[in-house]
Design a protein around this motif. Structure first.
Motif, mmCIF file in Angstrom:
data_model
loop_
_atom_site.group_PDB
_atom_site.id
_atom_site.type_symbol
_atom_site.label_atom_id
_atom_site.label_comp_id
_atom_site.label_asym_id
_atom_site.label_seq_id
_atom_site.Cartn_x
_atom_site.Cartn_y
_atom_site.Cartn_z
ATOM 1 N N THR A 19 0.809 -1.217 0.000
ATOM 2 C CA THR A 19 0.000 0.000 0.000
ATOM 3 C C THR A 19 0.844 1.270 0.000
ATOM 4 O OG1 THR A 19 -0.237 0.188 2.392
ATOM 5 C CG2 THR A 19 -1.847 -1.181 1.243
ATOM 6 N N VAL A 53 -13.124 0.167 0.650
ATOM 7 C CA VAL A 53 -12.011 1.092 0.906
ATOM 8 C C VAL A 53 -12.474 2.538 1.101
ATOM 9 C CG1 VAL A 53 -10.022 2.133 -0.270
ATOM 10 C CG2 VAL A 53 -10.272 -0.358 -0.222
ATOM 11 N N LYS A 95 -6.570 2.297 -5.875
ATOM 12 C CA LYS A 95 -6.152 0.992 -5.364
ATOM 13 C C LYS A 95 -5.334 0.270 -6.430
ATOM 14 C CE LYS A 95 -6.396 -2.784 -2.682
ATOM 15 N NZ LYS A 95 -5.429 -3.569 -3.414
ATOM 16 N N THR A 124 -5.181 0.172 2.482
ATOM 17 C CA THR A 124 -5.602 1.281 1.624
ATOM 18 C C THR A 124 -6.793 2.004 2.241
ATOM 19 O OG1 THR A 124 -4.979 -0.148 -0.210
ATOM 20 C CG2 THR A 124 -6.140 1.865 -0.771
ATOM 21 N N VAL A 155 -0.233 3.533 -2.798
ATOM 22 C CA VAL A 155 -1.501 4.269 -2.844
ATOM 23 C C VAL A 155 -1.701 5.192 -1.640
ATOM 24 C CG1 VAL A 155 -2.722 2.626 -4.313
ATOM 25 C CG2 VAL A 155 -2.658 2.250 -1.834
ATOM 26 N N ALA A 156 -0.649 5.346 -0.824
ATOM 27 C CA ALA A 156 -0.818 6.063 0.443
ATOM 28 C C ALA A 156 -0.923 7.575 0.276
ATOM 29 C CB ALA A 156 0.325 5.714 1.401
ATOM 30 N N THR A 167 -10.576 7.252 -3.783
ATOM 31 C CA THR A 167 -9.405 6.416 -3.551
ATOM 32 C C THR A 167 -8.781 5.932 -4.849
ATOM 33 O OG1 THR A 167 -8.541 4.653 -2.129
ATOM 34 C CG2 THR A 167 -10.459 4.107 -3.458
ATOM 35 N N HIS A 215 -5.490 4.466 4.787
ATOM 36 C CA HIS A 215 -4.852 5.596 4.099
ATOM 37 C C HIS A 215 -5.925 6.550 3.574
ATOM 38 C CE1 HIS A 215 -1.116 3.543 4.325
ATOM 39 N NE2 HIS A 215 -1.231 2.786 3.253
ATOM 40 N N THR A 216 -6.952 5.960 2.957
ATOM 41 C CA THR A 216 -8.011 6.770 2.344
ATOM 42 C C THR A 216 -8.751 7.571 3.408
ATOM 43 O OG1 THR A 216 -8.218 5.105 0.617
ATOM 44 C CG2 THR A 216 -10.022 6.676 0.825
ATOM 45 N N TRP A 220 -4.942 0.327 -12.153
ATOM 46 C CA TRP A 220 -5.324 1.068 -10.942
ATOM 47 C C TRP A 220 -6.830 1.184 -10.945
ATOM 48 C CZ3 TRP A 220 -1.262 2.240 -7.746
ATOM 49 C CH2 TRP A 220 0.028 2.219 -8.314
#
Lengths: 287, 760
Positions: free
Chosen positions: B321, B720, B440, B356, B324-325, B438, B359-360, B610
């Motif tokens: 991750t 997510v 991913k 993820t 995608v952070a 987001t 993070h989101t 993605w």
């Protein structure tokens, strides 16, 4: 789950005798909604399970003066019973809020009462209604006022071998409204943070309060009958007065900190539940 | 369309692991450590062995006594002993396995195993684990995946950094820099289908039936551990959500079966799953630099993932991750730091996109704070910063099909974003809306480690058999693969059947995780179908003595293209019989490498594709109790071509429904001595139908270049995007920005109290 002997007696006396003889080794089940979970988790490890399901005459509801409910009556039947809904609406409403319909079809009124879990809805409603619990053993039957039935969490006055066979609920006077509310985190299947029942009787001539009762669940080791509700007697049950009474009722509660939240929050929730239940009961009494 | 197996599942005709009976099988019960960290002084299993009906007891002594049994397993991070050797590293750690004739005897005997523990100081969270002089969970490290980098002398089993631009310059150029810390506690996946294994070791061959998500890597690990060939068979699986992505039960039950000399079955209880794999605790610090007009110029996200006592699964998923952070935003200067830390909690695993999701939550909640501070509209600040096609991601990837903004607009519109919220005259109901966006990744190993195969064979019965490693875990993979194969061959679903996830019968596939199957397996199926179609046309051409280019595949058989169906063709059954040799073909999907972009430059590929997604949510907060209720929600995701819209909608809906639990009320809770307090559904609340809001699924289905018929994966993103949207909706409703989940009523009420106290 450990293997156990399974016994299905045909009469209360027989069941009572087995319980008395086997002592702590015996475990009584009604609908099994709580008991099976306890067995599966190993909370109880009995030598024998005594299933009350085969005992005749413990199922059914009669509305004849008092509401007479057999111990094996499913919560769902109470929820749907015409007599209960028309004159003991508070109780039917509390029944309708227990877990989900699958649990309500299995769980029994007698089981909910005898289990003694302080979070359960039905005992709170029965406390507000001033019900009495009928307990029987080989020696005979006695009636215990619900206010005297509980000694602590999961603890009752039942003697060894004594079985809850029914509950009697006196009929509320005319011009009475009732309401039951609960507060759960997540889905309604979860144990409630708190619950509350209220019953308000109005004098139709003056509009003043002729009777008021409130009870709280998950508010202490046993269901709590809130004395503060009597403060409404002889008064107009205005939202302001109800708010004061509810605040005083919450002070009577002695909730415990647990996974469902800290004490201060439970007290706040109890105040809100009692307030909303009294308001709703008043409106219903006026209707 | 409904999945191929839907009717059978509804009628109870589908067999899951719990239904499996192998003749002669014995039953295992695991003896687990009651302590989070303890040296194992002695194990006395004599009383257990003496109990009638007990077959054997596997302890460290039996493992050590077998020269053909390795001690330590893990195909991502090799740090888990079959049974505890020197010490137990979490409550519920596996100390011994009792095998008996029946499950009840095994359970009884397990209680008779007397283990002498010497309690060790435990580190129950990342803070404790990183403290100076903290007790070490593992004295040695055993990373397998090349990207994993432990920090010697610490509990950090992996630390990595990625970035782009010049982060110091970025912050220097910013007009404002915002800094926040966010956190989320562990939760458990609570899949309906409990972890279950039947293992058999017979004639120098291992056969394992299991509901795991990675049969091929597991098979190879079994072969290494026991030095003999292994076959892994996975039946229909009733959900995993990441909890079954790596091995925790299979190797140890195989060891027990080898010792027992007969098949051994082990099915975990719901309570044991809480000690098996969990979603890890997460904490981060996120700093974002913005221009006065809301343009993001720099972002640093430093995050900590609590992998628990074993890194067998958690370390690599935390590392993945990194990509995608920083979110789906154009950020010229970015830096991401990942720390995966051992503690004495149960081992962690992915959880529907994890971490993820966290993070989101963090970057989306912070973005709403920034918007409010700058006086900007919350959608507008996102429109300004969301990535577009041709942007370069923090990984250096060239972004394609980056329809992030379209997802947001669709989700927001679906809940009536611009409509006025109902008023609350008494002020007791606070209402608000929130949105989150987001990005991913999907699992994208180095090119040489890429493994995704499929085979299609025409059977003698005239049915095309699609052989795939993808585990049918409830996501509808058999159906999607049959749809893809049917389209690629030109035949209807009646002419197809799917054989899934049996390592002896299907080509190799790396795993059913990370939203990867539709794209990767789909491409392998398309390739196999293309080759097979050519072979069938050739065979039919020979048989019918016609040119192959004048023939076509139909649902009934191979027909002349101008034939009108009145003879001159051959049915598939007849073709298979008359050709004699098997008509079959394999396909594969090799990923990784680099991408040659339209701008003439070559870009790295950190993720094969993605996926972008958004959630919009409307909440109602009871100002007197602090209860937040989701009134309505909508999720939108980029799917590429929607192969089976019904499956996409239910995947998104399932993700939203599941993640509402951790967002609002789910959390695993430990007491001060490190004992887990709610490892049972009695005390662990889960979302149910009653907690589902009014819900609208949306998807953005622009074909994705390279995907099978233009499709890409989307299995995780519905979940997510939920916490970010809900945190933002509660922020909108109450004016309080929360920095952690779950949003328990007492936390909200406490914040409302503090806010009104401050206002006075």
């Amino acid at each position: 789950m450990r293997p156990f002997e399974y016994i299905r007696p045909g009469a209360v006396g027989e069941a009572s005798q087995i319980l008395a003889e086997r002592g702590d080794g015996a475990f009584l089940i009604g609908g099994g909604s709580a008991a099976v979970v306890m067995l599966r988790l190993g909370v109880v490890r009995p030598e024998c399970v005594v299933d009350l399901g085969g005992v005749a005459g413990l199922r059914g509801i009669e509305a004849n003066g008092a509401l007479r409910i057999g111990a094996l009556t499913p919560i769902r039947a109470l929820e749907l019973d015409g007599g209960a809904r028309s004159r003991w609406g508070l109780l039917a409403e509390a029944a309708s809020q227990v877990a989900n319909v699958r649990v309500r079809n299995a769980a029994t009124v007698g089981g909910a009462v005898a289990y003694g879990e302080p979070q359960t809805d039905t005992p709170t409603a029965l406390t507000a209604l001033g019900a009495s619990v009928r307990a029987a053993s080989a020696k005979g039957e006695r009636a215990v006022p619900i206010g005297e039935f509980y000694l602590g969490p999961y603890e009752t006055v039942l003697a060894p071998g004594e079985i809850v066979v029914g509950v009697d609920v006196p009929e509320p006077p005319p011009h009475t409204g009732g309401a039951h509310l609960k507060f759960t985190i997540g889905s309604p299947e979860n144990k409630p943070v708190a619950n509350a029942s209220a019953l308000v009787t109005l004098d139709p001539a003056s509009g003043k309060c002729a009777g008021a009762r409130a009870a709280m669940g998950a508010a202490g080791p046993t269901p709590v009958a809130a004395q503060a509700a009597e403060g409404l007697l002889g008064e107009f049950p205005s939202p302001e007065r109800i708010a004061e009474v509810a605040a005083a009722a919450a002070e009577e509660a002695d909730p415990m900190e647990d996974l469902r939240g800290p004490v201060w929050h439970k007290r706040r929730v109890l105040k809100v539940l009692v307030e909303r239940a009294l308001l709703c009961a008043t409106q219903r009494a006026q209707a | 369309m409904p999945t191929l197996e839907a009717a059978d599942k509804a009628a109870g005709r589908v067999a899951y692991m719990g239904d499996l009976v192998i003749p002669g099988m014995a039953h295992a019960k695991i003896v687990r450590s009651p302590l989070p960290h303890a040296r194992i002084v002695a194990i006395d299993a004599e009383a257990a062995r003496a109990l009638p009906g007990v077959v054997c007891v596997l302890t460290r002594d039996e493992v050590r006594a077998d020269p053909d049994m390795e001690e330590i397993y893990g195909f991502v991070y090799r740090d888990a002993p079959l049974v505890a050797i020197d010490k137990a590293r979490h409550q519920g750690d596996i100390v011994a396995v009792v095998v008996a004739e029946d499950a009840a005897t095994a359970e009884e005997a397990a209680e008779l195993v007397d283990v002498d523990y010497e309690e060790l100081p435990a580190v129950m969270n990342v803070r404790e684990a990183l403290a100076d002089g903290a007790p070490r969970v593992h004295e040695e490290f055993f990373p397998i995946a090349p990207e994993l980098r432990p920090q010697a002398g610490t509990n950090i089993c992996h630390h990595a950094t990625i970035g782009c631009g010049d982060i110091a310059r970025g912050f220097a150029e910013a007009d404002f820099v915002y800094e926040d810390e966010f956190s989320a506690p562990p939760v458990q996946h609570c899949a309906l289908d409990l972890h279950a294994v039947v293992a058999q070791v017979e004639d120098g061959q291992i056969t394992v039936w299991t509901n795991c998500q990675s049969p091929f890597p597991l098979g190879r690990e079994l072969e290494r551990m026991f030095k003999m060939p292994a076959r892994v068979i996975v039946p229909y699986v009733g959900g995993g959500f990441g909890s079954k992505s790596r091995d925790r039960l299979e190797c140890v039950i195989t060891a027990a079966a080898k010792l027992a000399g007969r098949p051994v079955r082990c099915v975990l209880s719901q309570e044991e799953t809480f000690m098996t794999f969990i979603r890890p605790a997460y904490a981060n610090r996120i700093q974002t630099g913005v221009k006065r007009d809301g343009t993001i110029v720099a972002r640093r996200n430093t995050f900590y993932v609590d992998v628990g006592g074993y890194a067998i699964s958690g370390a690599r998923s935390a590392n993945n991750t990194l990509k995608v952070a920083t979110g789906p935003y154009r950020i010229p200067h970015a830096e991401v730091n990942c720390y995966a830390v051992y503690t004495n909690k149960p081992p962690s695993s992915p959880y529907r996109g994890l971490p993820t999701t966290q993070h989101t939550m963090a970057y989306e909640a912070q973005l709403d704070r920034i918007a409010r501070d700058l006086g900007m509209d919350r959608l507008e600040i996102r429109r300004k910063n969301l990535v577009r096609d041709g942007d370069t991601h923090v990984t250096g990837d060239y972004l394609r099909s980056a329809h992030a903004r379209e997802c947001m607009e669709k989700a927001a519109a679906a809940i009536g974003w611009d409509a006025p919220l109902p008023a609350s005259p008494d002020g007791k109901t606070l209402r608000g809306r929130g949105v989150s966006c987001t990005i991913k990744y999907t699992l994208t190993p180095a090119r040489q480690m890429s493994e995704n195969g499929a085979e299609i064979a025409l059977g003698q019965d005239g049915v095309f058999e699609i052989r795939i490693g993808t585990v049918n875990i409830g996501q509808g993979s058999d159906t999607v693969m049959a749809q893809i194969a049917g389209d690629a061959l030109g035949v209807g679903l009646d002419a197809l059947r799917v054989v899934h996830s049996d390592t002896a019968r299907v080509p190799v596939d790396s795993s059913t995780t990370a939203s990867r199957s539709t794209y990767h397996m789909g491409r392998a199926v398309v390739e196999a179908a293309g080759v097979l179609k050519g072979r069938i046309l050739e065979a039919a051409a020979q048989l019918l003595e016609r040119g192959a280019d004048s023939l076509a595949l139909t649902s009934e058989g191979v027909e002349p293209e101008d034939g009108g169906g009145d003879g001159g063709g051959v049915s598939y059954a007849e073709l298979a019989r008359r050709v004699g040799s098997p008509l079959a073909a394999q396909g594969e999907c090799i990923v990784g490498g680099t991408y040659d972009a339209p701008d003439g430059k070559t870009y790295p590929i950190a993720s094969t594709f993605w996926t972008f997604a958004s959630c919009a949510a409307e909440v109602e907060v009871d100002a007197e109790t602090g209860q937040a209720r989701i009134v309505q929600a909508a999720a939108a995701a980029t799917t590429g071509t929607a192969i089976n819209p019904r499956s996409i909608e239910t995947q998104l809906e399932g993700g939203v429904g599941q993640e509402l639990g951790p967002t609002l009320f789910e959390q695993m809770t430990w007491d001060e001595s490190g004992q887990l307090l709610n490892a049972a559904l009695l005390d662990y609340p889960l979302p149910t139908m009653e907690t589902m809001p009014r819900y609208e699924p949306r998807y953005v289905d622009h074909p994705f270049e390279g995907g099978p018929f233009g499709a890409k994966g989307m299995g995780e993103v519905g979940a997510v995007v939920v916490p970010g949207a809900v945190l933002n909706a509660v922020y909108d409703a109450t004016g309080v920005l929360f920095h952690e989940m779950p949003l328990l009523p007492h936390k909200i009420l406490e914040a409302l109290d503090a806010k009104s106290a401050a206002a006075q």
